[in-house]
Design a protein around this motif. Structure first.
Motif, PDB file in Angstrom:
ATOM      1  N   GLY A 220      -1.914 -14.437  -8.066  1.00 11.24           N
ATOM      2  CA  GLY A 220      -2.536 -13.725  -6.971  1.00 11.24           C
ATOM      3  C   GLY A 220      -1.560 -13.162  -5.973  1.00 11.24           C
ATOM      4  N   SER A 221      -0.369 -13.774  -5.821  1.00 10.99           N
ATOM      5  CA  SER A 221       0.577 -13.300  -4.810  1.00 10.99           C
ATOM      6  C   SER A 221       1.110 -11.921  -5.148  1.00 10.99           C
ATOM      7  N   THR A 222       1.424 -11.692  -6.407  1.00 11.07           N
ATOM      8  CA  THR A 222       1.931 -10.378  -6.795  1.00 11.07           C
ATOM      9  C   THR A 222       0.849  -9.322  -6.658  1.00 11.07           C
ATOM     10  N   THR A 223      -0.324  -9.602  -7.170  1.00 12.72           N
ATOM     11  CA  THR A 223      -1.416  -8.634  -7.127  1.00 12.72           C
ATOM     12  C   THR A 223      -1.855  -8.353  -5.697  1.00 12.72           C
ATOM     13  N   SER A 224      -1.866  -9.372  -4.852  1.00  7.04           N
ATOM     14  CA  SER A 224      -2.351  -9.199  -3.481  1.00  7.04           C
ATOM     15  C   SER A 224      -1.479  -8.244  -2.674  1.00  7.04           C
ATOM     16  N   GLN A 225      -0.237  -8.058  -3.080  1.00  7.41           N
ATOM     17  CA  GLN A 225       0.644  -7.151  -2.347  1.00  7.41           C
ATOM     18  C   GLN A 225       0.265  -5.687  -2.547  1.00  7.41           C
ATOM     19  N   ILE A 226      -0.453  -5.378  -3.620  1.00 10.91           N
ATOM     20  CA  ILE A 226      -0.775  -3.978  -3.901  1.00 10.91           C
ATOM     21  C   ILE A 226      -2.266  -3.690  -3.788  1.00 10.91           C
ATOM     22  N   THR A 227      -3.050  -4.681  -3.332  1.00  8.54           N
ATOM     23  CA  THR A 227      -4.491  -4.452  -3.200  1.00  8.54           C
ATOM     24  C   THR A 227      -4.911  -4.227  -1.752  1.00  8.54           C
ATOM     25  N   GLY A 228      -3.940  -4.146  -0.856  1.00  9.07           N
ATOM     26  CA  GLY A 228      -4.262  -3.908   0.535  1.00  9.07           C
ATOM     27  C   GLY A 228      -4.395  -2.430   0.844  1.00  9.07           C
ATOM     28  N   SER A 229      -4.429  -2.113   2.131  1.00 10.86           N
ATOM     29  CA  SER A 229      -4.677  -0.741   2.564  1.00 10.86           C
ATOM     30  C   SER A 229      -3.431   0.131   2.523  1.00 10.86           C
ATOM     31  N   ALA A 230      -2.235  -0.479   2.433  1.00  7.31           N
ATOM     32  CA  ALA A 230      -1.005   0.314   2.474  1.00  7.31           C
ATOM     33  C   ALA A 230      -0.927   1.300   1.327  1.00  7.31           C
ATOM     34  N   PHE A 231      -1.563   0.980   0.214  1.00  6.15           N
ATOM     35  CA  PHE A 231      -1.519   1.848  -0.957  1.00  6.15           C
ATOM     36  C   PHE A 231      -2.783   2.706  -1.085  1.00  6.15           C
ATOM     37  N   GLN A 232      -3.614   2.690  -0.049  1.00  5.11           N
ATOM     38  CA  GLN A 232      -4.858   3.463  -0.089  1.00  5.11           C
ATOM     39  C   GLN A 232      -4.905   4.445   1.085  1.00  5.11           C
ATOM     40  N   GLU A 233      -3.810   5.099   1.345  1.00  8.47           N
ATOM     41  CA  GLU A 233      -3.758   6.018   2.476  1.00  8.47           C
ATOM     42  C   GLU A 233      -3.955   7.459   2.003  1.00  8.47           C
ATOM     43  N   TYR A 234      -4.911   8.138   2.628  1.00  2.00           N
ATOM     44  CA  TYR A 234      -5.210   9.533   2.295  1.00  2.00           C
ATOM     45  C   TYR A 234      -5.332  10.298   3.609  1.00  2.00           C
ATOM     46  N   ASN A 235      -4.279  11.020   3.948  1.00  2.00           N
ATOM     47  CA  ASN A 235      -4.203  11.722   5.221  1.00  2.00           C
ATOM     48  C   ASN A 235      -4.296  13.226   4.966  1.00  2.00           C
ATOM     49  N   PHE A 236      -5.439  13.822   5.272  1.00  4.14           N
ATOM     50  CA  PHE A 236      -5.649  15.245   5.010  1.00  4.14           C
ATOM     51  C   PHE A 236      -4.950  16.135   6.039  1.00  4.14           C
ATOM     52  N   TYR A 237      -4.324  15.528   7.025  1.00  5.01           N
ATOM     53  CA  TYR A 237      -3.512  16.306   7.957  1.00  5.01           C
ATOM     54  C   TYR A 237      -2.087  16.514   7.434  1.00  5.01           C
ATOM     55  N   ARG A 238      -1.788  15.969   6.290  1.00  4.31           N
ATOM     56  CA  ARG A 238      -0.550  16.305   5.593  1.00  4.31           C
ATOM     57  C   ARG A 238      -0.809  17.536   4.724  1.00  4.31           C
ATOM     58  N   ASN A 239       0.230  18.324   4.478  1.00  2.00           N
ATOM     59  CA  ASN A 239       0.071  19.483   3.595  1.00  2.00           C
ATOM     60  C   ASN A 239      -0.286  19.053   2.179  1.00  2.00           C
ATOM     61  N   TRP A 240       0.360  17.974   1.731  1.00  2.00           N
ATOM     62  CA  TRP A 240       0.181  17.516   0.352  1.00  2.00           C
ATOM     63  C   TRP A 240      -0.135  16.034   0.357  1.00  2.00           C
ATOM     64  N   LEU A 241      -1.099  15.630  -0.462  1.00  2.45           N
ATOM     65  CA  LEU A 241      -1.464  14.228  -0.623  1.00  2.45           C
ATOM     66  C   LEU A 241      -0.979  13.754  -1.984  1.00  2.45           C
ATOM     67  N   THR A 242      -0.276  12.644  -2.006  1.00  3.22           N
ATOM     68  CA  THR A 242       0.207  12.083  -3.261  1.00  3.22           C
ATOM     69  C   THR A 242      -0.838  11.122  -3.816  1.00  3.22           C
ATOM     70  N   ILE A 243      -1.387  11.469  -4.971  1.00  2.00           N
ATOM     71  CA  ILE A 243      -2.383  10.636  -5.647  1.00  2.00           C
ATOM     72  C   ILE A 243      -1.942  10.492  -7.095  1.00  2.00           C
ATOM     73  N   LEU A 244      -1.752   9.252  -7.547  1.00  2.91           N
ATOM     74  CA  LEU A 244      -1.318   8.996  -8.917  1.00  2.91           C
ATOM     75  C   LEU A 244      -0.027   9.767  -9.230  1.00  2.91           C
ATOM     76  N   GLU A 245       0.874   9.814  -8.241  1.00  3.69           N
ATOM     77  CA  GLU A 245       2.172  10.482  -8.345  1.00  3.69           C
ATOM     78  C   GLU A 245       2.058  11.984  -8.577  1.00  3.69           C
TER      79      GLU A 245
END
Length: 825
Positions: A220-245
């Motif tokens: 759970g420790s490894t998985t819990s590091q990537i299930t938070g909000s840090a990896f779910q950021e979608y800011n439409f005020y940026r010109n480009w949004l990175t989704i799935l690289e």
């Protein structure tokens, strides 16, 4: 009771019923079970209606009887249901996605009225972009669900699948008769604190509590590091949004008119705000752009909410749909913070006989604080787990979920817990992890890597081996690893053993002792391939080029002083025993020698400003940088004492960066430079890696032969550009193929000093001619240029390379074709 009293009583009853006639319900996607926010709900034959909220709920009071209720939303089939005579009733809707074509809107005179709204929104982007805040922190709740869908009948009839479905048939289905069956395999919930500061731009997430359940999830420790909000950021005020690289252009990007068309649909009330409702459409359906609806506030032209989809016509592989729904709220200083974000990523079947995948992400934000910027050292780790992150009661989750779990999500939890216990599921999930990582967990140890279990080459013949390592269950302070292998042709044992002590996890600090005896190849040393077990195994297969036995002992120390800044140092003693005809002239004595020993002190500095690092059990794992380059500076000093026989120094510099070129695609470049000081045998020089195989690799010069050139001072640049769909999307007959153009340019300049040329004899003691190496002209670079096509049948890539210089070298290849297979989106 007189008539007046009776009339008055009936009037009161009618008025009571009149005000209490109420219809409520929820609108969801029939395929995924997810709520559909912002859908239009209308009581037919009346003017009464509303939009669903972010969770898909509606609640209507009507003043007159009606016979039916209608729900509609762009991209879905409109649905109508009858209304009963009950004064209070619940009517739920499950809408099915529809295939719709983007309409062409023609304006007879003047400018499209939507353009001025978008123009105003773009001009005020900096006023509302959260990145303009000096610092802020939020409390976030994130949940993730991953399901297997597209369960075709043929897939369900497989024996292994039937063993699973027979168990799950006793559990309620996630959707009703109007939906499709899905098989959940992962579900997580995370409560975290997210911290942001500007100048320098830094982010950090502290996971307070996390609950993870999933097929094949053991740590759970490894998985819990990537299930938070840090990896779910979608800011439409940026010109480009990175989704799935991949880079997707925002509807309010600077170049909005290049990518989008717009239609002003209506002026609507969203909460307390009057908003323009605009439909957005990609100008070219293959572009990585969104279609859907955005709501812009009339008052200040800020985004209120978005409901956007990347359609399956976009130049993506396997992705049937990417859907992003978001509500935004202003902070006290003006910039907007997403209050709720929901993302669906639907991955289609790779082949008709396989299943698809559906990933759902939901993040809710609360307790926004505009605080003073925290110290830079606070951001050392991008993701940090609290010591008791995995310990939380059901009461805690009930209190901290901003929205309660739906009945469908409760069923998901039950199904995932059931799936984990099915033997065939455990067998396949552990097998996939074994193949991907190379190791099979068995209690406190991991067996592997599997690449050491067997191999064959011209030196060792058939090679067999076995290895293991301890895992985090054994210790979070100590990590032991080793393997033993034997070649039946050369009759030699090879081994590697190591012991590592983790002194500090916060400022990653380790001390490692390692001893190895192994077969290496000049220019392709095993140490440089650590972490790439599959490529390492492939390099030992078949014919080995200039092989030698390498015996080494080393002591290494690592410490991360602050975020992204890693210091490494160590001492290494190594023995070089060639298995090919090799001699050099020993400095001082003038004698011919074939073997030698080195004692080398090493130190290196690595800096990645925005590189994301995760602590994976007892190892550090990099997810790569997002914008800034990664820099490395390395120094090594070889001593002619402490067992060493050669005095030298080596200095090298490495730079890597990924560049988003917007409309023109994505570039990657690697700059590598170095110098060797002193008189050394050529295996210590920089032996530039060539590629004589049919297969394309980014690590080598693809028109260069193996061991063709070596240098004691050099500088190289490898540049790769991925046009995505920029060129081929514009060719009518090719756009449907979804092919993508790629380009390569590789440059190398180097030289060898006279002293390092003169220490290589032409013949050995017995008169045998010795293999040497080619020299680069310091005034003439080695250049190769390439171009190619990727995404052929979604998997294959073909590159064509032209060697532009050094065509007069023996066995020079002026033109080569390389192929490769890859899974890309």
């Amino acid at each position: 009771m007189n008539r007046v009293s009776l009339f008055f009583l009936l009037f009161l009853i009618s008025q009571f019923s009149y005000g209490q006639f109420r219809i409520k319900g929820k609108v969801t996607d029939a395929e995924t079970g997810d709520p559909i926010p912002f859908a239009a709900v209308l009581i037919k034959g009346t003017g009464t209606g509303m939009n669903t909220d972010f969770e898909g709920f509606y609640d209507l009071e009507i003043k007159e009887a009606a016979d039916s209720i209608q729900v509609s939303y762009l991209g879905y089939i409109t649905q109508v249901k009858p209304i009963s005579n009950s004064p209070e009733q619940t009517i739920n809707f499950q809408l099915r996605p529809s295939d719709f074509e983007l309409e062409a809107f023609v304006f007879e005179a003047g400018e499209n009225p939507a353009f001025e709204i978008i123009r105003q929104a773009v001009e005020r982007r900096k006023d509302f972009d959260k990145r303009s805040l000096e610092a802020y922190e939020t409390k976030n709740y994130t949940k993730i669900e991953i399901d297997i869908d597209h369960l075709s009948e043929e897939f369900r009839q497989r024996k292994t699948v039937q063993k699973v479905t027979s168990v799950l048939d006793s559990i309620r289905q996630l959707t009703n008769d109007e939906g499709e069956k899905i098989l959940p395999v992962f579900f997580s919930e995370t409560v975290s604190r997210f911290y942001f500061r500007n100048n320098p731009l830094l982010r950090k997430e502290i996971v307070e509590k996390s609950k993870v359940t999933g097929v094949g999830i053991t740590d759970g420790s490894t998985t819990s590091q990537i299930t938070g909000s840090a990896f779910q950021e979608y800011n439409f005020y940026r010109n480009w949004l990175t989704i799935l690289e991949k880079e997707f252009v925002s509807p309010i990007a600077d170049g909005w008119k290049t990518f989008y068309d717009y239609d002003l649909m209506d002026s609507v009330l969203v909460g307390q705000d009057t908003c323009y409702q605009l439909q957005v459409y990609p100008r070219r359906e293959q572009d990585l752009a969104f279609s859907g609806t955005i709501w812009i506030k009339k008052e200040d032209y800020s985004l209120k909410q978005v409901d956007l989809t990347v359609p399956n016509s976009a130049n993506l592989n396997f992705i049937e749909r990417i859907k992003i729904q978001q509500e935004l709220e202003p902070t006290e200083k003006g910039p907007l913070i997403p209050k709720r974000t929901r993302v669906q990523i639907k991955i289609g079947q790779v082949t008709p006989n396989t299943a698809g995948l559906l990933a759902k992400f939901y993040t809710a934000t609360d307790s926004v604080k505009l605080s003073e910027p925290k110290a830079t050292k606070f951001f050392n780790n991008a993701v940090e787990l609290k010591p008791d992150f995995g310990e939380a009661s059901e009461e805690f989750w009930a209190a901290n979920r901003m929205d309660p779990l739906s009945s469908e999500e409760l069923a998901v939890l039950q199904m995932v817990d059931t799936l984990k216990k099915i033997p065939v599921i455990r067998f396949y999930s552990e097998g996939l992890k074994f193949f991907a990582t190379g190791f099979l967990p068995v209690g406190k140890i991991d067996l592997g890597p599997w690449t050491e279990f067997g191999n064959y080459n011209n030196v060792e013949g058939l090679r067999g081996g076995f290895g293991l390592r301890t895992n985090y269950k054994f210790s979070k302070k100590w990590a032991f690893q080793g393997y033993l292998a034997y070649g039946f042709k050369d009759q030699r044992f090879k081994y590697s053993v190591s012991a590592k002590n983790i002194l500090d996890r916060k400022h990653w600090t380790t001390l490692e002792l390692k001893s190895t005896r192994e077969i290496d190849q000049v220019g392709l040393e095993m140490e440089s391939l650590e972490g790439n077990s599959i490529f390492l195994a492939a390099s030992r297969f078949g014919t080995l080029r200039r092989p030698f036995i390498s015996t080494s002992q080393q002591l290494n120390f690592d410490r991360e002083f602050f975020k992204g800044f890693l210091f490494r140092t160590g001492i290494r003693r190594a023995q070089f025993d060639p298995l090919f005809d090799f001699y050099f002239i020993e400095k001082g004595t003038g004698e011919l020698k074939s073997d030698f020993q080195t004692t080398e002190w090493r130190a290196s500095l690595r800096y990645g400003r925005d590189e994301i690092i995760l602590i994976n059990d007892n190892e550090r794992s990099s997810l790569g940088p997002s914008k800034w380059p990664i820099l490395e500076l390395n120094y090594a000093r070889g001593f002619d004492w402490l067992g060493g026989e050669i005095d030298y120094q080596k200095l090298s510099f490495y730079l890597y960066q990924r560049l988003n070129m917007g409309l023109f695609g994505v570039s990657r470049y690697e700059l590598d430079a170095g110098k060797v000081f002193g008189e050394v045998p050529y295996p210590i020089l920089k032996n530039h890696l060539g590629n004589e195989t049919l297969f394309y690799t980014t690590a080598a010069f693809n028109t260069m032969n193996f061991n063709e050139f070596a240098s004691d001072q050099f500088i190289s640049l490898r540049y790769r550009h991925f046009f995505e769909g920029f060129l081929l999307n514009r060719i009518p007959l090719m756009r449907r193929l979804k092919w993508r153009a790629v380009a390569n340019a590789n440059f190398l300049m180097g030289s060898v000093s006279d002293q390092n040329i003169n220490n290589i004899p032409a013949f050995g003691p017995d008169g045998t001619a010795l293999e040497s190496f080619g020299r680069l002209d310091p005034t003439r670079p080695y250049i190769e240029l390439g171009y190619g096509i990727e995404n052929i049948f979604k998997f294959f890539r073909v590159d064509f390379f032209h060697r532009m210089t050094y065509l007069d070298m023996p066995e020079a290849r002026p033109f080569v074709v390389k192929v490769s297979a890859q899974i890309i989106l």
